[in-house]
Design a protein around this motif. Structure first.
Motif, short mmCIF file in Angstrom:
data_model
loop_
_atom_site.label_atom_id
_atom_site.label_comp_id
_atom_site.label_asym_id
_atom_site.label_seq_id
_atom_site.Cartn_x
_atom_site.Cartn_y
_atom_site.Cartn_z
N GLU A 121 -57.83 74.95 17.04
CA GLU A 121 -57.82 74.92 17.91
C GLU A 121 -57.62 76.59 18.01
O GLU A 121 -57.72 77.28 17.39
N THR A 122 -59.05 77.04 18.67
CA THR A 122 -59.24 78.38 19.66
C THR A 122 -58.80 78.36 20.70
O THR A 122 -58.44 77.61 21.44
N HIS A 123 -57.96 79.81 21.02
CA HIS A 123 -57.43 79.77 22.41
C HIS A 123 -57.32 81.38 22.84
O HIS A 123 -57.56 82.18 21.58
N CYS A 175 -49.68 73.78 18.27
CA CYS A 175 -49.21 73.31 17.03
C CYS A 175 -48.18 74.30 16.87
O CYS A 175 -47.31 73.96 15.88
N GLY A 176 -47.55 75.49 17.07
CA GLY A 176 -46.93 76.65 16.96
C GLY A 176 -47.41 77.42 15.51
O GLY A 176 -46.56 78.20 15.15
N GLY A 177 -48.23 77.50 14.96
CA GLY A 177 -48.74 77.62 13.62
C GLY A 177 -48.68 79.21 14.00
O GLY A 177 -49.00 80.04 15.08
N ALA A 227 -58.78 86.23 21.47
CA ALA A 227 -58.73 85.10 21.55
C ALA A 227 -58.27 84.93 19.80
O ALA A 227 -58.44 85.30 19.28
N ILE A 228 -57.54 83.50 19.04
CA ILE A 228 -57.17 83.39 18.42
C ILE A 228 -57.42 82.31 17.44
O ILE A 228 -57.84 81.51 18.55
N ARG A 229 -57.70 82.59 16.36
CA ARG A 229 -58.38 80.71 15.98
C ARG A 229 -56.62 80.37 14.68
O ARG A 229 -56.63 80.98 14.27
N CYS A 230 -56.33 79.28 15.14
CA CYS A 230 -55.14 78.40 14.58
C CYS A 230 -55.39 77.94 13.30
O CYS A 230 -56.41 77.14 13.39
N ALA A 231 -55.50 78.27 11.39
CA ALA A 231 -55.69 77.81 10.02
C ALA A 231 -55.11 76.56 10.56
O ALA A 231 -56.23 75.43 9.75
#
Length: 112
Positions: free
Chosen positions: A75-77, A89-91, A67-71
């Motif tokens: 969001e966590t995915h 968001c494509g970040g 899982a990742i969290r976007c800065a």
């Protein structure tokens, strides 16, 4: 096949912590982002423990999804593929928050 050396290390740790008591199950958490193949790990466990005091001990492997969290959007995915890009968001400024685990979580000792 580094799983073989990993299993040897696990047996050393388990033997030390079991302190001579019979072990029923060794519980592991293995992150999906680790370079470890669970089926190969289970196979190597059988090889390494055959004929030892851990021969009857089962290896219970719990897979931990990546899982990742976007800065950017916070969001966590959960990852469905090892692509470190935020699907919201494509970040690309992301932090891995799970999936790199590799640990022995507990031992179940057999009744004596």
């Amino acid at each position: 096949m580094h799983e073989l050396s990993i299993c040897r290390s696990i047996t050393a740790i388990v033997t030390k912590h079991a302190a001579g008591k019979p072990v029923k199950t060794v519980h592991l958490k293995v992150g999906e982002l680790r370079q470890i193949v669970p089926d190969t790990l289970a196979y190597c466990w059988e090889l390494v423990t055959d004929g030892s005091e851990l021969a009857s001990a089962e290896l219970d492997i719990e897979r931990v999804p990546g899982a990742i969290r976007c800065a950017s959007c916070d969001e966590t995915h959960t990852l469905t593929a090892p692509i470190l890009v935020c699907p919201q968001c494509g970040g690309r400024d992301v932090t891995i928050v799970s999936g790199e685990e590799f640990l022995i979580t507990s031992l179940e000792l057999a009744e004596v």
